[in-house]
Design an enzyme around this catalytic site. Structure first.
Site, PDB file in Angstrom:
ATOM      1  N   HIS A  37      34.664  43.567  43.882  1.00 30.07           N
ATOM      2  CA  HIS A  37      34.271  44.057  42.441  1.00 30.07           C
ATOM      3  C   HIS A  37      32.966  43.500  42.363  1.00 30.07           C
ATOM      4  CE1 HIS A  37      38.645  43.692  41.499  1.00 30.07           C
ATOM      5  NE2 HIS A  37      38.073  45.002  41.164  1.00 30.07           N
ATOM      6  N   GLN A  61      48.692  54.909  34.826  1.00 28.56           N
ATOM      7  CA  GLN A  61      48.673  55.489  36.025  1.00 28.56           C
ATOM      8  C   GLN A  61      49.474  54.194  36.705  1.00 28.56           C
ATOM      9  OE1 GLN A  61      44.528  53.006  36.425  1.00 28.56           O
ATOM     10  NE2 GLN A  61      45.606  52.785  38.797  1.00 28.56           N
ATOM     11  N   GLN A 148      35.151  51.403  48.272  1.00 26.07           N
ATOM     12  CA  GLN A 148      35.856  52.785  49.330  1.00 26.07           C
ATOM     13  C   GLN A 148      37.553  52.277  49.915  1.00 26.07           C
ATOM     14  OE1 GLN A 148      34.238  52.954  53.772  1.00 26.07           O
ATOM     15  NE2 GLN A 148      35.965  53.911  54.287  1.00 26.07           N
ATOM     16  N   ASP A 150      39.610  52.256  47.560  1.00 22.28           N
ATOM     17  CA  ASP A 150      40.393  53.468  47.239  1.00 22.28           C
ATOM     18  C   ASP A 150      39.428  54.532  47.416  1.00 22.28           C
ATOM     19  OD1 ASP A 150      42.116  51.825  45.827  1.00 22.28           O
ATOM     20  OD2 ASP A 150      41.140  50.758  44.712  1.00 22.28           O
TER      21      ASP A 150
HETATM   22  O1  PAF Z   1      40.200  51.289  40.708  1.00 24.71           O
HETATM   23  C1  PAF Z   1      40.783  50.211  39.686  1.00 24.71           C
HETATM   24  O2  PAF Z   1      40.904  49.689  39.770  1.00 24.71           O
HETATM   25  C2  PAF Z   1      41.713  51.595  39.016  1.00 24.71           C
HETATM   26  O3  PAF Z   1      41.949  53.096  39.320  1.00 24.71           O
HETATM   27  C3  PAF Z   1      39.878  52.394  37.999  1.00 24.71           C
HETATM   28  C4  PAF Z   1      39.093  53.575  38.282  1.00 24.71           C
HETATM   29  C5  PAF Z   1      39.857  51.360  37.705  1.00 24.71           C
HETATM   30  C6  PAF Z   1      40.641  52.933  36.510  1.00 24.71           C
HETATM   31  O4  PAF Z   1      41.797  52.300  35.668  1.00 24.71           O
END
Ligand code: PAF
Length: 284
Positions: A37, A61, A148, A150
């Protein structure tokens, strides 16, 4: 550095910054931040005038039996990390404000959401595209940064942005890895010592597959079998999927001719981990 929890305040601040001509970079996260991050935040800082980082563990999600409740959270630690990486604002709304009683609206990208991770996590990407759309509407960024690791998520978000004419640049940055190759993920914190020891097999299998492709192997069945063999050698690791696909449309390929995405998901104990690599035959 400011933490904004209120949606109307975030809206107002972004609007003001846009009026001042500031370029807004956005890093959406679910918190419990790691070096992956932070690399997105640093890059966002280089390419924008101000960086907004959202921290929101998005309930839509997660399936009911998944790890929403135990997903790691540490707003205090995250605040220090965002600050040190050069982020300007944290947007940390509550689930109640994001999805108030009576909430009914979802965004769904078809097709590419139903393959790879979409098979064992039905509805997952509908939750992702819904929350990302909401966050884009609230934060009003010019550029948004994703990792990448994800990869499928990034393809889906790019498609959504194109299909819905959202005026936002989606920037994809490389996966950041631990010293032994394990892709950084907030979920790595769930692994026991024993589980953590075997986890690098994901990356080892991807590197081996990529070497096979580079050395001219075109038959994806052979690559699949070699990866399966290597991973199943580790007793704690259960394969969810191994996929060898076209990186644009995520469709399986049987004969490798050019750029290829090799992606996988496994379970180690209760923890689901994903990883991927982009590769292509040498000289193509
Ligand atoms: O990749 C993530 O951490 C999550 O899927 C996101 C893009 C923040 C959406 O909740």
């Amino acid at each position: 550095m400011e933490i904004i929890e209120n949606i109307a305040s975030m809206h107002a601040l972004s609007e003001r910054k846009r009026m001042e001509g500031k370029l807004i970079g956005f890093v959406p996260t679910m918190g419990f931040l790691h070096e992956g991050h932070l690399s997105l935040i640093r890059e966002a800082k280089k390419l924008s005038d101000m960086v907004i980082v959202s921290i929101f563990v998005n309930p839509t999600q997660f399936k009911p039996n998944e790890d929403y409740d135990k997903y790691p959270r540490d707003l205090e630690g995250d605040t220090k990390k965002v600050n040190s990486a050069g982020g300007d604002i944290i947007f940390a709304p509550s689930a109640r404000d994001m999805y108030p009683d009576g909430y009914l609206t979802y965004v769904n990208v078809e097709g590419i959401t139903e393959t790879l991770c979409g098979i064992s996590r039905p509805g997952h990407f509908r939750g992702v595209t819904t929350v990302v759309t909401k966050l884009f509407n609230i934060v009003k960024p010019h550029k948004a940064f994703f990792g990448q690791k994800d990869y499928q998520q990034s393809v889906i978000i790019k498609k959504m942005v194109r299909d819905l004419n959202m005026d936002i640049d989606i920037i994809l940055l490389p996966t950041v890895r631990e010293h032994d190759g394990l892709a950084m993920s907030s979920r790595n914190s769930f692994l026991s010592t024993e589980e953590r020891k075997v986890a690098p097999v994901l990356y080892r299998a991807l590197i081996m597959a990529s070497e096979m492709v580079k050395n001219g192997e075109k038959n994806t069945r052979k690559i699949y079998s070699e990866m399966k063999r290597m991973i199943e050698n580790e007793s704690l690791v259960v394969i969810d999927y191994i996929a060898i696909t076209d990186p644009e449309n995520l469709r399986d390929i049987s004969v490798i001719e050019g750029k290829t995405l090799i992606a996988l998901a496994v379970r180690i104990g209760d923890t689901r981990l994903i990883d991927n690599i982009l590769t292509e035959p040498q000289g193509s």
